[in-house]
Design a protein around this motif. Sequence first.
Motif, mmCIF file in Angstrom:
data_model
loop_
_atom_site.group_PDB
_atom_site.id
_atom_site.type_symbol
_atom_site.label_atom_id
_atom_site.label_comp_id
_atom_site.label_asym_id
_atom_site.label_seq_id
_atom_site.Cartn_x
_atom_site.Cartn_y
_atom_site.Cartn_z
ATOM 1 N N ALA A 1 19.671 9.774 7.476
ATOM 2 C CA ALA A 1 19.013 8.560 7.949
ATOM 3 C C ALA A 1 20.041 7.474 8.262
ATOM 4 C CB ALA A 1 18.020 8.066 6.898
ATOM 5 N N GLN A 2 21.034 7.347 7.399
ATOM 6 C CA GLN A 2 22.071 6.341 7.606
ATOM 7 C C GLN A 2 22.854 6.620 8.885
ATOM 8 O OE1 GLN A 2 25.795 6.210 5.162
ATOM 9 N NE2 GLN A 2 24.887 4.337 4.349
ATOM 10 N N ALA A 3 23.174 7.895 9.106
ATOM 11 C CA ALA A 3 23.955 8.259 10.296
ATOM 12 C C ALA A 3 23.192 7.952 11.579
ATOM 13 C CB ALA A 3 24.325 9.739 10.238
ATOM 14 N N SER A 4 21.869 8.029 11.534
ATOM 15 C CA SER A 4 21.057 7.776 12.722
ATOM 16 C C SER A 4 20.629 6.315 12.832
ATOM 17 C CB SER A 4 19.809 8.662 12.708
ATOM 18 O OG SER A 4 18.989 8.364 11.586
#
Length: 261
Positions: free
Chosen positions: A97-100
């Motif tokens: 989620a953080q990467a996106s």
Amino acid sequence: MAFPATARKRRLLAAAFIGSAALLSACGSGEDPADGAAESSAASEPAAGASESAAALPEPDLADIPEVVAVVNGTEIGRDIFTTTYEGQFQQAASSAQASGQELDQAQLRTTVADNLVSTELLRQEAEKRGIEASPEALTAATDKLLESSQLGSEEELRAAFAEQGLDDAAFDQQLSDQVKLDALIAEEAGDTAPTDQEIQDTYDAAVAQQESSGETATPIPPLEDVRAQIEEQLSGEKLSAAAQTLIAELREGADITVNL
């Protein structure tokens, strides 16, 4: 990528607990195996600031989890097994989620974990109904897989890692046996999952065409012979996943299921 010991042990426990329910999401990534091979070397290198990013991840929200998370045909799924499984999946979900650039929906993740545990219990009950047994050879192979994924050196170290998380030898043996039975059940349902040469070629060609149409050719897809084994594994996994999903849908139709989240 190396994980801290505690995180690694939790991931081990989660793998043992959720078992073949992982097949439910095996086809959902949308990643072509040839594409993945092209990116694997880059992905294996830690990104700058990775430790800072990891530190910024949210904490698992496990407040108000009931003592009995679900009941499947009279069999209870307790808070402990849910918590361990959730923690095992949380880090990967939060990192993705953080990467996106998105915020992790923990309510949805809790629902997904509970649903997978219900599915796993349905499969376990069906394996028991069919009289599927765990052979010594299959148990040894399953232990070897856990050793490989955990990067631990021996079965003694593996059992000690589980023991630190509250799973004694008897419980470990039971979980491992259940996992082997579930794998055998899904294999029985799927039948021959070996992909044909044409399926392998079509998958490779589709990956190449997709890369060309996207214009992202900085990292070209390797030749087919270099990624053939990876494609075979992916396609076989998709067939197993499809068989698992079909069986679980059938089992759910006649099941008595209560989820308390």
